[in-house]
Design a protein around this motif. Sequence first.
Motif, PDB file in Angstrom:
ATOM      1  N   LEU A   6     -12.113   8.921 -28.968  1.00  0.00           N
ATOM      2  CA  LEU A   6     -10.423   8.667 -29.578  1.00  0.00           C
ATOM      3  C   LEU A   6     -10.781   8.497 -30.681  1.00  0.00           C
ATOM      4  N   THR A   7      -9.891   9.078 -31.275  1.00  0.00           N
ATOM      5  CA  THR A   7      -9.213   9.210 -33.428  1.00  0.00           C
ATOM      6  C   THR A   7      -7.951   9.437 -33.201  1.00  0.00           C
ATOM      7  N   ASN A   8      -7.864   8.303 -34.560  1.00  0.00           N
ATOM      8  CA  ASN A   8      -6.763   8.110 -34.817  1.00  0.00           C
ATOM      9  C   ASN A   8      -6.163   9.473 -35.970  1.00  0.00           C
ATOM     10  N   ASN A   9      -6.707  10.129 -35.828  1.00  0.00           N
ATOM     11  CA  ASN A   9      -6.284  12.121 -36.187  1.00  0.00           C
ATOM     12  C   ASN A   9      -5.595  12.519 -35.635  1.00  0.00           C
ATOM     13  N   LYS A  10      -4.326  13.222 -36.838  1.00  0.00           N
ATOM     14  CA  LYS A  10      -3.323  13.391 -35.801  1.00  0.00           C
ATOM     15  C   LYS A  10      -3.525  15.374 -36.048  1.00  0.00           C
ATOM     16  N   ARG A  11      -4.305  16.142 -36.306  1.00  0.00           N
ATOM     17  CA  ARG A  11      -4.327  17.308 -36.723  1.00  0.00           C
ATOM     18  C   ARG A  11      -4.824  18.267 -35.283  1.00  0.00           C
ATOM     19  N   MET A  12      -3.128  18.256 -34.433  1.00  0.00           N
ATOM     20  CA  MET A  12      -3.765  19.588 -33.567  1.00  0.00           C
ATOM     21  C   MET A  12      -4.962  20.273 -33.563  1.00  0.00           C
ATOM     22  N   ALA A  13      -5.111  20.737 -34.248  1.00  0.00           N
ATOM     23  CA  ALA A  13      -5.933  22.639 -34.185  1.00  0.00           C
ATOM     24  C   ALA A  13      -6.799  21.974 -34.665  1.00  0.00           C
ATOM     25  N   TYR A  14      -7.673  21.187 -35.487  1.00  0.00           N
ATOM     26  CA  TYR A  14      -8.899  20.094 -35.692  1.00  0.00           C
ATOM     27  C   TYR A  14      -8.998  19.710 -34.234  1.00  0.00           C
ATOM     28  N   LEU A  15      -8.068  19.107 -33.522  1.00  0.00           N
ATOM     29  CA  LEU A  15      -8.702  17.960 -32.242  1.00  0.00           C
ATOM     30  C   LEU A  15      -8.840  19.053 -31.323  1.00  0.00           C
ATOM     31  N   GLU A  16      -7.830  20.192 -31.522  1.00  0.00           N
ATOM     32  CA  GLU A  16      -8.446  21.326 -29.942  1.00  0.00           C
ATOM     33  C   GLU A  16      -9.831  21.807 -30.500  1.00  0.00           C
ATOM     34  N   ASN A  17      -9.694  22.171 -32.061  1.00  0.00           N
ATOM     35  CA  ASN A  17     -11.424  23.231 -32.461  1.00  0.00           C
ATOM     36  C   ASN A  17     -12.490  21.314 -31.754  1.00  0.00           C
ATOM     37  N   ALA A  18     -12.558  20.563 -32.371  1.00  0.00           N
ATOM     38  CA  ALA A  18     -13.295  19.332 -31.533  1.00  0.00           C
ATOM     39  C   ALA A  18     -13.798  19.169 -30.537  1.00  0.00           C
ATOM     40  N   GLU A  19     -12.896  19.644 -29.372  1.00  0.00           N
ATOM     41  CA  GLU A  19     -13.150  18.940 -28.031  1.00  0.00           C
ATOM     42  C   GLU A  19     -13.784  20.500 -27.648  1.00  0.00           C
ATOM     43  N   LYS A  20     -13.478  21.708 -28.263  1.00  0.00           N
ATOM     44  CA  LYS A  20     -14.489  22.801 -27.830  1.00  0.00           C
ATOM     45  C   LYS A  20     -15.740  22.767 -28.361  1.00  0.00           C
ATOM     46  N   VAL A  21     -15.661  22.813 -29.963  1.00  0.00           N
ATOM     47  CA  VAL A  21     -17.560  21.923 -30.433  1.00  0.00           C
ATOM     48  C   VAL A  21     -18.070  20.925 -29.925  1.00  0.00           C
ATOM     49  N   VAL A  26     -10.762  14.935 -25.866  1.00  0.00           N
ATOM     50  CA  VAL A  26     -10.444  14.508 -27.732  1.00  0.00           C
ATOM     51  C   VAL A  26      -9.149  14.331 -27.444  1.00  0.00           C
ATOM     52  N   ILE A  27      -9.232  12.496 -27.554  1.00  0.00           N
ATOM     53  CA  ILE A  27      -7.319  11.754 -27.312  1.00  0.00           C
ATOM     54  C   ILE A  27      -7.270  11.541 -29.107  1.00  0.00           C
ATOM     55  N   GLY A  28      -6.321  12.250 -29.685  1.00  0.00           N
ATOM     56  CA  GLY A  28      -5.721  12.178 -31.079  1.00  0.00           C
ATOM     57  C   GLY A  28      -4.728  11.157 -30.792  1.00  0.00           C
ATOM     58  N   TYR A  29      -4.521  10.895 -32.383  1.00  0.00           N
ATOM     59  CA  TYR A  29      -3.111  10.042 -32.392  1.00  0.00           C
ATOM     60  C   TYR A  29      -3.023   8.162 -31.945  1.00  0.00           C
ATOM     61  N   ALA A  30      -4.348   8.254 -31.557  1.00  0.00           N
ATOM     62  CA  ALA A  30      -4.443   7.165 -30.807  1.00  0.00           C
ATOM     63  C   ALA A  30      -4.729   5.789 -31.393  1.00  0.00           C
ATOM     64  N   LYS A  31      -4.327   5.422 -32.193  1.00  0.00           N
ATOM     65  CA  LYS A  31      -3.737   4.502 -33.307  1.00  0.00           C
ATOM     66  C   LYS A  31      -3.971   3.315 -32.903  1.00  0.00           C
ATOM     67  N   LYS A  32      -6.342   3.581 -32.841  1.00  0.00           N
ATOM     68  CA  LYS A  32      -6.804   2.867 -32.846  1.00  0.00           C
ATOM     69  C   LYS A  32      -6.495   1.159 -33.894  1.00  0.00           C
ATOM     70  N   PRO A  33      -6.713   0.472 -33.723  1.00  0.00           N
ATOM     71  CA  PRO A  33      -7.310  -0.446 -32.525  1.00  0.00           C
ATOM     72  C   PRO A  33      -5.741  -0.738 -31.437  1.00  0.00           C
ATOM     73  N   TRP A  34      -4.720  -0.847 -31.755  1.00  0.00           N
ATOM     74  CA  TRP A  34      -4.155  -0.777 -30.048  1.00  0.00           C
ATOM     75  C   TRP A  34      -4.182   0.233 -29.122  1.00  0.00           C
ATOM     76  N   THR A  35      -3.074  -0.209 -28.060  1.00  0.00           N
ATOM     77  CA  THR A  35      -3.539   0.294 -26.767  1.00  0.00           C
ATOM     78  C   THR A  35      -3.086   1.607 -26.742  1.00  0.00           C
ATOM     79  N   ALA A  36      -2.456   2.509 -28.025  1.00  0.00           N
ATOM     80  CA  ALA A  36      -1.653   3.973 -27.353  1.00  0.00           C
ATOM     81  C   ALA A  36      -2.512   4.725 -26.547  1.00  0.00           C
ATOM     82  N   GLY A  37      -4.640   5.422 -27.120  1.00  0.00           N
ATOM     83  CA  GLY A  37      -5.186   6.123 -26.793  1.00  0.00           C
ATOM     84  C   GLY A  37      -5.722   5.506 -25.811  1.00  0.00           C
ATOM     85  N   VAL A  38      -5.838   4.019 -25.216  1.00  0.00           N
ATOM     86  CA  VAL A  38      -7.319   3.613 -24.674  1.00  0.00           C
ATOM     87  C   VAL A  38      -6.478   3.609 -23.254  1.00  0.00           C
TER      88      VAL A  38
END
Length: 164
Positions: A68-83, A88-100
Amino acid sequence: MIPFLKPDIIYDTCDVTAITKEDLEKLKINAIIFDLDNTIMAPKSGILEPKIESWLSGIRSKYKSVVLTNNKRMAYLENAEKVLKIPVIGYAKKPWTAGVLEALKILNEPNDKIVVIGDRPLTDIWLAQRHGFKSILHRALTADTEPRWKFFLRKLEWTFVQRK
């Protein structure tokens, strides 16, 4: 300033692999929510260190996991998920509920059986407290090499942490 964030476990190290299987077992958890940048991967690197990759392999075999990350960069998030081989859930807006909510659907575990592992008290640990998760706080992976101003901000953020 009165500390109000109470992690279950604090590691005063930049090395996430210092988190032991014994500590995870003591927490009686079935699932892990990881922060991404500065927790299991250096920020914006998209590269997983071999030591962390090996440790993460053991984690994945025993625990359901999601990032769960606040990072918004889709290409980076897709690569992170593969690696990482973890959702990987991006743009989670932690500590709020969006990605939770999305993380909870993936993990399908009660909140008290989930631990959040992260380096930021005001996002990761606060998120855990708000949602009834357990929490492990550790120092940022790049804490030893960050600019002085970032070191100061991290130090300020840690003043919100109550040590047992």
